[in-house]
Scaffold this active site. Structure first.
Site, PDB file in Angstrom:
ATOM      1  N   HIS A 172      46.627  -1.200 -16.483  1.00 52.10           N
ATOM      2  CA  HIS A 172      45.569  -1.889 -15.734  1.00 52.10           C
ATOM      3  C   HIS A 172      44.205  -1.467 -16.246  1.00 52.10           C
ATOM      4  O   HIS A 172      44.088  -0.570 -17.076  1.00 52.10           O
ATOM      5  CB  HIS A 172      45.682  -1.577 -14.234  1.00 52.10           C
ATOM      6  CG  HIS A 172      45.604  -0.124 -13.894  1.00 52.10           C
ATOM      7  ND1 HIS A 172      44.446   0.608 -14.001  1.00 52.10           N
ATOM      8  CD2 HIS A 172      46.544   0.754 -13.473  1.00 52.10           C
ATOM      9  CE1 HIS A 172      44.684   1.855 -13.633  1.00 52.10           C
ATOM     10  NE2 HIS A 172      45.956   1.982 -13.318  1.00 52.10           N
TER      11      HIS A 172
HETATM   12  P1  TYD Z   1      48.734   2.900  -9.465  1.00 53.42           P
HETATM   13  O1  TYD Z   1      47.286   3.158  -9.666  1.00 53.42           O
HETATM   14  O2  TYD Z   1      49.204   1.484  -9.480  1.00 53.42           O
HETATM   15  O3  TYD Z   1      49.565   3.701 -10.541  1.00 53.42           O
HETATM   16  P2  TYD Z   1      49.511   3.579 -12.125  1.00 53.42           P
HETATM   17  O4  TYD Z   1      48.913   4.846 -12.605  1.00 53.42           O
HETATM   18  O5  TYD Z   1      50.901   3.387 -12.618  1.00 53.42           O
HETATM   19  O6  TYD Z   1      48.645   2.387 -12.421  1.00 53.42           O
HETATM   20  O7  TYD Z   1      49.164   3.577  -8.104  1.00 53.42           O
HETATM   21  C1  TYD Z   1      50.478   3.489  -7.607  1.00 53.42           C
HETATM   22  C2  TYD Z   1      50.444   3.413  -6.095  1.00 53.42           C
HETATM   23  O8  TYD Z   1      49.785   4.551  -5.541  1.00 53.42           O
HETATM   24  C3  TYD Z   1      49.697   2.185  -5.588  1.00 53.42           C
HETATM   25  O9  TYD Z   1      50.551   1.493  -4.704  1.00 53.42           O
HETATM   26  C4  TYD Z   1      48.519   2.705  -4.824  1.00 53.42           C
HETATM   27  C5  TYD Z   1      48.786   4.163  -4.621  1.00 53.42           C
HETATM   28  N1  TYD Z   1      47.561   4.977  -4.852  1.00 53.42           N
HETATM   29  C6  TYD Z   1      46.800   5.403  -3.788  1.00 53.42           C
HETATM   30  O10 TYD Z   1      47.085   5.084  -2.617  1.00 53.42           O
HETATM   31  N2  TYD Z   1      45.710   6.186  -4.023  1.00 53.42           N
HETATM   32  C7  TYD Z   1      45.348   6.539  -5.265  1.00 53.42           C
HETATM   33  O11 TYD Z   1      44.329   7.266  -5.459  1.00 53.42           O
HETATM   34  C8  TYD Z   1      46.128   6.065  -6.377  1.00 53.42           C
HETATM   35  C9  TYD Z   1      45.761   6.414  -7.794  1.00 53.42           C
HETATM   36  C10 TYD Z   1      47.235   5.296  -6.129  1.00 53.42           C
END
Ligand code: TYD
Length: 139
Positions: free
Chosen positions: A53
């Protein structure tokens, strides 16, 4: 408008000591932003990928506290892969760059420091939408 050239591998201070080494990072000093959030990624099963992303505004600093993994950054024109495998190095990733994390070693631990609180509207998860925002000069 951020580009690959704005991504920086930053070496952190290191106090080597026979009792065990110590490193640290300070906001607005070693990294160019105020830290609003800290999260970490762990227990990544072999072959899994994370973080496909872009953040529209959130800047990040990523450290392999343990083990190793690759961070691929992409500004829509160029891609670059950084392998993080030392706990005294981190990768500064400005806002507006597509990034992916892969090739996690067993028991690796990825620390991520962010300049913003969690905000789902700051994410763009669609690569074509990212390219369009980049083309239009919006990120
Ligand atoms: P995401 O940012 O999608 O992970 P990746 O690093 O794979 O892109 O985060 C995964 C899940 O965790 C998403 O459903 C939202 C949650 N999340 C939070 O609630 N707070 C945070 O600070 C982060 C980074 C993720």
């Amino acid at each position: 408008m951020s580009s690959i050239q704005d991504v920086k591998l930053i070496e952190l201070p290191r106090f080597n000591d026979p009792r065990g080494n110590l490193s640290f990072v300070e906001q607005n000093n070693h990294i160019p932003f105020e830290i609003k959030r800290t999260y970490w990624i762990y227990d990544v099963p072999g072959g899994e990928e994370r973080g496909g992303h872009v953040f529209k505004q959130n800047q990040e600093f990523i450290v392999a506290l343990s083990g190793a993994f690759d961070v691929i950054v992409d500004d829509g024109k160029q891609k670059k892969k950084f392998t993080l495998n030392r706990s005294y190095y981190g990768l500064y990733v400005p806002a507006g760059l597509w990034r992916e994390m892969e090739n996690f070693s067993t028991n690796s631990l990825a620390l991520e420091l962010g300049s913003r609180h969690y905000d789902v509207s700051d994410y763009v998860r669609d690569y074509d939408e990212f390219l369009k925002l980049k083309r239009d000069g919006e990120i």
